[in-house]
Design a protein around this motif. Sequence first.
Motif, PDB file in Angstrom:
ATOM      1  N   GLU A 120      37.600  35.152  32.669  1.00 31.75           N
ATOM      2  CA  GLU A 120      37.531  35.722  31.221  1.00 31.75           C
ATOM      3  C   GLU A 120      36.223  36.671  30.931  1.00 31.75           C
ATOM      4  OE1 GLU A 120      37.652  34.744  26.482  1.00 31.75           O
ATOM      5  OE2 GLU A 120      37.946  33.056  27.674  1.00 31.75           O
ATOM      6  N   MET A 121      35.226  35.886  31.339  1.00 32.48           N
ATOM      7  CA  MET A 121      34.134  36.913  31.241  1.00 32.48           C
ATOM      8  C   MET A 121      33.910  38.101  32.106  1.00 32.48           C
ATOM      9  SD  MET A 121      30.758  33.969  31.147  1.00 32.48           S
ATOM     10  CE  MET A 121      29.661  35.351  31.118  1.00 32.48           C
ATOM     11  N   ILE A 122      34.303  38.082  33.370  1.00 34.77           N
ATOM     12  CA  ILE A 122      34.209  39.295  34.256  1.00 34.77           C
ATOM     13  C   ILE A 122      35.491  39.967  33.792  1.00 34.77           C
ATOM     14  CG2 ILE A 122      34.955  39.888  36.754  1.00 34.77           C
ATOM     15  CD1 ILE A 122      33.355  37.149  37.426  1.00 34.77           C
ATOM     16  N   MET A 123      36.743  39.566  33.500  1.00 31.54           N
ATOM     17  CA  MET A 123      37.699  40.688  33.099  1.00 31.54           C
ATOM     18  C   MET A 123      37.434  41.437  31.890  1.00 31.54           C
ATOM     19  SD  MET A 123      41.163  38.365  34.212  1.00 31.54           S
ATOM     20  CE  MET A 123      41.336  37.609  35.802  1.00 31.54           C
ATOM     21  N   SER A 124      36.702  40.843  30.966  1.00 28.75           N
ATOM     22  CA  SER A 124      36.603  41.200  29.499  1.00 28.75           C
ATOM     23  C   SER A 124      35.349  42.120  29.781  1.00 28.75           C
ATOM     24  CB  SER A 124      36.580  40.120  28.563  1.00 28.75           C
ATOM     25  OG  SER A 124      35.363  39.338  28.691  1.00 28.75           O
ATOM     26  N   ALA A 125      34.451  41.944  30.541  1.00 30.78           N
ATOM     27  CA  ALA A 125      33.408  42.731  30.607  1.00 30.78           C
ATOM     28  C   ALA A 125      32.348  42.348  29.404  1.00 30.78           C
ATOM     29  CB  ALA A 125      33.644  44.093  30.849  1.00 30.78           C
ATOM     30  N   GLY A 126      32.604  41.211  28.631  1.00 38.02           N
ATOM     31  CA  GLY A 126      31.764  41.060  27.302  1.00 38.02           C
ATOM     32  C   GLY A 126      30.529  40.467  27.594  1.00 38.02           C
ATOM     33  N   MET A 127      29.866  39.977  26.541  1.00 33.73           N
ATOM     34  CA  MET A 127      28.559  39.423  26.427  1.00 33.73           C
ATOM     35  C   MET A 127      28.863  38.004  25.786  1.00 33.73           C
ATOM     36  SD  MET A 127      25.573  42.383  26.191  1.00 33.73           S
ATOM     37  CE  MET A 127      26.266  42.800  24.692  1.00 33.73           C
ATOM     38  N   ILE A 128      28.049  37.086  26.130  1.00 30.19           N
ATOM     39  CA  ILE A 128      28.257  35.908  25.274  1.00 30.19           C
ATOM     40  C   ILE A 128      26.762  35.807  24.963  1.00 30.19           C
ATOM     41  CG2 ILE A 128      29.971  34.764  26.544  1.00 30.19           C
ATOM     42  CD1 ILE A 128      28.216  32.819  28.141  1.00 30.19           C
ATOM     43  N   ASP A 129      26.346  35.001  23.837  1.00 27.05           N
ATOM     44  CA  ASP A 129      24.816  34.783  23.327  1.00 27.05           C
ATOM     45  C   ASP A 129      24.464  33.357  24.044  1.00 27.05           C
ATOM     46  OD1 ASP A 129      25.977  32.697  21.833  1.00 27.05           O
ATOM     47  OD2 ASP A 129      26.061  33.894  20.043  1.00 27.05           O
TER      48      ASP A 129
END
Length: 260
Positions: free
Chosen positions: A161-170
């Motif tokens: 999910e993190m890699i596919m969405s290219a999003g950030m987490i806090d």
Amino acid sequence: MSYQNISEHIENNILTLKIDRPKKLNALNRETIQELHDALKSAKHDDEVMLVILTGSGEKAFVAGADISEFADYSPKEGKRLAADGQEKLFDYVANFPKPVIAAINGFALGGGLELAMAAHFRIASENAKMGLPEVSLGVIPGYGGTQRLPQLVGKGRAMEMIMSAGMIDAQQALQYNLVNHVVEQEDLLDFAKELAGKIMKNSMVAISAAIRAINANYEKGINGFEVEVKEFGHSFGTDDFKEGTSAFLNKRKADFPGK
């Protein structure tokens, strides 16, 4: 040694390596990777250094990623060589470093920055830290071990999910994901890391090096980690640190490990 992109400071047997490219949010370029390699190689053979802390300069970024301007026009062959050289010189070098390496994440850790933090033996984050692997938004994938180390730390589903969405987490989400070990106020980050380092360095550094090798073996294809553990365990019995540690325990005194 004098560096252009990093600074180093040794105090109480702790080497603090700081990536110092604030105008680029400490982005990694080839020169910075080489300088980090050189500093770590020197520290590896420096008896004064028992532990390494990696961090970034300023309050905004640990490492905000790789310096895209360096490889935007690379061919497939050049891209493959870029990843292979970077992994050998820095990321795998950190992961297999015989002395403990702590990443003190003081802000953005994105792309190659998160990959560098994940290569460290564990991570401490400031409350303002944000982490992610945004490479697919550029039409590429993580190339410095991100697709391998992120699933090991957070699990396959979350890594996908993190890699596919290219999003950030806090930072708090990273703590929940087991991506970081601790979250602290930014002004306390280095002090906390050094306090934890002090606790580590009270123990046998020879045994800690053996533990690093044994733990890493579990993640190496074709390697039986249990066999490596047995080998390292047996080898420990021939060290001066083992003799000192057991003698101190039996005589109810504090151990003074010689580091041999």
